[in-house]
Write a protein that holds these residues in place. Sequence first.
Motif, PDB file in Angstrom:
ATOM      1  N   ARG A  93       0.937  -1.592  -0.011  1.00 29.18           N
ATOM      2  CA  ARG A  93      -0.031   0.237   0.059  1.00 29.18           C
ATOM      3  C   ARG A  93       1.052   1.229   0.022  1.00 29.18           C
ATOM      4  O   ARG A  93       0.713   2.143  -0.607  1.00 29.18           O
ATOM      5  N   ARG A  94       1.793   1.296   0.767  1.00 28.86           N
ATOM      6  CA  ARG A  94       2.829   2.611   1.029  1.00 28.86           C
ATOM      7  C   ARG A  94       3.423   2.654  -0.516  1.00 28.86           C
ATOM      8  O   ARG A  94       3.550   3.931  -0.847  1.00 28.86           O
ATOM      9  N   ALA A  95       3.899   1.862  -1.313  1.00 27.42           N
ATOM     10  CA  ALA A  95       4.539   1.694  -2.468  1.00 27.42           C
ATOM     11  C   ALA A  95       3.436   2.217  -3.309  1.00 27.42           C
ATOM     12  O   ALA A  95       3.870   3.220  -4.359  1.00 27.42           O
ATOM     13  N   GLN A  96       2.432   1.863  -3.404  1.00 25.72           N
ATOM     14  CA  GLN A  96       1.264   1.970  -4.511  1.00 25.72           C
ATOM     15  C   GLN A  96       0.979   3.531  -4.161  1.00 25.72           C
ATOM     16  O   GLN A  96       0.656   4.333  -5.411  1.00 25.72           O
ATOM     17  N   GLN A  97       0.902   4.251  -2.936  1.00 30.62           N
ATOM     18  CA  GLN A  97       0.734   5.544  -2.941  1.00 30.62           C
ATOM     19  C   GLN A  97       1.612   6.434  -3.329  1.00 30.62           C
ATOM     20  O   GLN A  97       1.555   7.457  -4.238  1.00 30.62           O
ATOM     21  N   ALA A  98       2.794   6.047  -3.106  1.00 29.70           N
ATOM     22  CA  ALA A  98       4.237   6.715  -3.765  1.00 29.70           C
ATOM     23  C   ALA A  98       4.043   6.658  -5.194  1.00 29.70           C
ATOM     24  O   ALA A  98       4.312   7.769  -5.789  1.00 29.70           O
ATOM     25  N   LEU A  99       3.754   5.519  -5.802  1.00 32.31           N
ATOM     26  CA  LEU A  99       4.006   5.286  -7.283  1.00 32.31           C
ATOM     27  C   LEU A  99       2.693   6.193  -7.876  1.00 32.31           C
ATOM     28  O   LEU A  99       2.876   6.930  -9.013  1.00 32.31           O
TER      29      LEU A  99
END
Length: 206
Positions: A93-99
């Motif tokens: 989830r953290r990565a998807q928000q950054a992406l």
Amino acid sequence: MRGKLGDRSPELLSIGSACVRVSDAAELRADTEAAGRDSPAASNRGWAPLLEACLADFKEATETGDTARIPALVKIVADLALIERGAIRPGSRRAQQALRAGRLSVARRLITRHLAKPSLSPGMVADMLGVSVRYLHVLFEVTGASFSQTVTAERLSESRRLLCEKPPRPIADVALSCGFGSLATFYRIFSASEGLTPGEYRAEGH
């Protein structure tokens, strides 16, 4: 940018209860620039352009003194760098928000770069970004302005700037340079936004 950051005082940028150390932010930018430039993984997976766009946003925020944006941008840049280095799973989830934040930044820059093209469309930007048109619209939903509203706002902003240039340019040239499909369309949209025709706006010396 380092000079401008180094000249800021105090050393900590405070936004509400959040603080970002200027020197740490500058070092983070240098580290992530190197990561985006030198890492094959970043280029192959399309993360390098996202990182580059967010770093440009960070640079602009620091140079214009827009401290409200800096903490979020530092977090996004850090997370993109951690994704590239394998410290954060791309599917998390953290990565998807950054992406998503990175792709939105790239999309905005693509709009700016191709603003003069009347053919600028969601499909065109989605294709350049490598995402679906539906996903592109989702990216803009969080901003409170749709893709088309963002493009119109950018065109109006650029037209206001050009109308104030010296020596004055023909209004038809301003409309063309900003990507309006016709002079009539430019007059209609500009007048609705400003309450003045382009000529009146220029005459008032805005």
